[in-house]
Design an enzyme around this catalytic site. Structure first.
Site, PDB file in Angstrom:
ATOM      1  N   SER A 184      -8.036  -6.132 -10.763  1.00 36.79           N
ATOM      2  CA  SER A 184      -6.660  -5.669 -11.005  1.00 36.79           C
ATOM      3  C   SER A 184      -5.807  -6.834 -11.503  1.00 36.79           C
ATOM      4  CB  SER A 184      -6.039  -5.124  -9.715  1.00 36.79           C
ATOM      5  OG  SER A 184      -6.387  -3.786  -9.517  1.00 36.79           O
ATOM      6  N   LYS A 223       0.861  -1.189   0.000  1.00 34.17           N
ATOM      7  CA  LYS A 223       0.000   0.000   0.000  1.00 34.17           C
ATOM      8  C   LYS A 223       0.889   1.228   0.000  1.00 34.17           C
ATOM      9  CE  LYS A 223      -4.469   0.841   0.434  1.00 34.17           C
ATOM     10  NZ  LYS A 223      -5.490  -0.120   0.009  1.00 34.17           N
TER      11      LYS A 223
HETATM   12  N1  GLU Z   1      -7.159  -0.062  -3.343  1.00 34.10           N
HETATM   13  C1  GLU Z   1      -7.898  -1.249  -3.600  1.00 34.10           C
HETATM   14  C2  GLU Z   1      -7.974  -2.102  -2.349  1.00 34.10           C
HETATM   15  O1  GLU Z   1      -7.821  -1.624  -1.250  1.00 34.10           O
HETATM   16  C3  GLU Z   1      -7.426  -1.989  -4.842  1.00 34.10           C
HETATM   17  C4  GLU Z   1      -6.062  -2.555  -4.782  1.00 34.10           C
HETATM   18  C5  GLU Z   1      -5.572  -3.137  -6.112  1.00 34.10           C
HETATM   19  O2  GLU Z   1      -6.347  -3.247  -7.045  1.00 34.10           O
HETATM   20  O3  GLU Z   1      -4.379  -3.461  -6.148  1.00 34.10           O
HETATM   21  O4  GLU Z   1      -8.269  -3.261  -2.402  1.00 34.10           O
END
Ligand code: GLU
Length: 431
Positions: free
Chosen positions: A356, A113
């Site tokens: 994704s 993250k």
């Molecule tokens: N920000 C999104 C989550 O918290 C997507 C993360 C991603 O697609 O890598 O799951």
């Protein structure tokens, strides 16, 4: 617009809470203590300074982070958020949730993250672009399609992802769009990615309603947060005929016991920027929304929304965590004692990272799937994940909540991979 994070009590620190849950789950699943040892800290934590020449000509240096929690399954994966209220602890916890999430839905990624501390709404588009490109340059080869793959999160969107893809491709001197997901279709994005988290929430809600014998088309829904997750989930509920009785965003909330007309609300938000002032509804606060009489409550904003202070007011039978970390451990206990089923974030909002993954696969193969294929595969993955976790929870978690079940299930899978990679001394389980 997202709902503001509230002032966080010390005991609501998301990292402390997450570590407590991981430790408890390792113990309950009788896994080796080595597993906790690996999971209790990110494998790498990066802090960078990002200087940006602002529109007024002044230089401002922003702080950026990337937490690379664990890569036992594959490249680190997870969003980048732009928010004024990020801390190193919250980014670490968010990266841990990504590790658990990817394991749970069985996508071959680890957890990561990132964040830049800023007020995204006060930045011009040009400043945002410079900030994004500067952040990518600062991270350099710590990200990459086989290393660490960012994605959208709070206040970052497809345009931000396109700048990341472009800057990284410039650094690598070749188009390398698989470095990031959630891109616009024109530069290797995937159809349905934008809607995927909301769509995943919708599938999970449908399965949870089935498990609770609530007729889905009559399930009364309340949604906190009308950003990407909340609004896209709302559209699907509206299509299914489920009445959405309350919606809120940073401006406050609206309530209509007969159901809010979501299509008109979307139009209103498009015109005014907020849900507030939508005609034909009673105005309510965000706290009142959490206490609304409904079947399903979907917190789809930020962390620490359902807390020890307000959990007792929750009337919903099911809480679906569209956001990451919206429920504190204290609230979890209160909800459990009221027999409210909390479908945890690492399951409920995993639709985003699932698509994704589909995007990354397509980038690797240079091939595009159509919307029907993406949505069908997402639906299959979400239903499978729900059934596995719910089944595991019913069977193994007498006295514990579904979050504990999800953690145990996910960590067991991580432990197995750690074992085969030689990260554990004496097998996956306690001797
Ligand atoms: N920000 C999104 C989550 O918290 C997507 C993360 C991603 O697609 O890598 O799951």
């Amino acid at each position: 617009m997202e709902v503001e994070i509230k002032s966080v009590k010390k005991e609501d620190n998301v990292l402390t809470a997450t570590l407590g849950l991981i430790r408890q789950s390792v113990e309950l699943a009788e896994l080796s203590a080595d597993v906790y040892e690996h999971l209790q800290t990110p494998m790498r934590f990066i802090e960078v300074a990002v200087p940006v020449e602002m529109d007024d000509g002044k230089i401002k240096v922003f702080t950026g982070y990337r937490s690379q929690h664990n890569n036992v399954f594959g490249p680190y994966k997870g969003g980048i958020r732009y928010h004024h209220n990020v801390t190193t602890d919250s980014i670490k916890a968010l990266s841990m949730w990504m590790t658990l999430k990817c394991s749970l839905v069985d996508v071959p990624f680890g957890g990561g993250k990132g964040a830049v501390v800023c007020d995204p709404y006060s930045l011009s588009q040009k400043e945002k672009e410079k900030l994004t490109r500067g952040y990518v340059r600062a991270l350099g080869s710590f990200i990459g399609p086989e290393t660490d793959i960012p994605a959208p999160d709070v206040a970052t969107d497809a345009q931000v992802m396109a700048w990341i893809a472009d800057e990284y491709s410039t650094i690598m001197r070749e188009p390398s769009f698989g470095v990031v997901t959630g891109k616009p279709l024109a530069v290797g994005g995937c159809v349905g990615r934008k809607e995927a988290t909301g769509r995943g929430c919708f599938f999970v809600t449908r399965e949870a309603a089935k498990a609770f014998n609530i007729p889905f088309e009559h399930a009364r829904i309340a949604i906190q947060g009308f950003g990407n997750v909340g609004s896209n989930a709302a559209i699907l509920f509206a299509e299914a005929g489920s009445p959405i009785v309350a919606v809120s965003d940073i401006s406050g909330g609206i309530y209509n016991s007969e159901g809010v007309d979501i299509y008109s609300l979307l139009q209103h938000v498009e015109e005014t920027g907020f849900v507030k002032g939508f005609p034909g509804c009673e105005e309510i606060t965000n706290d009142e929304l959490l206490a609304i009489d409904c079947d399903v409550l979907i917190p789809a904003a930020l962390e620490n929304q359902i807390t020890g202070t307000n959990a007792d007011q929750v009337k919903a039978k099911i809480v679906i965590e569209g956001a990451n970390g919206p429920t504190t451990p204290e609230a979890d206990q209160i909800l459990k004692s009221k027999n409210v089923l909390v479908v945890p974030d690492i399951l409920a909002n995993s639709g985003g990272v699932t698509v994704s993954y589909f995007e990354w696969v397509q980038n690797n193969y240079g091939f595009r799937w159509d919307l029907e294929t993406v949505n069908r595969r997402l639906e299959e993955k979400m239903i499978d994940a729900f059934k596995m976790v719910y089944g595991f929870y019913c069977e193994r978690c007498n006295g514990f909540d579904m979050r504990t079940g999800a953690y145990m299930y996910s960590i067991q899978r991580l432990a197995e991979a750690m074992h085969y990679r030689g990260w554990l001394r004496n097998g996956t389980h306690k001797n």
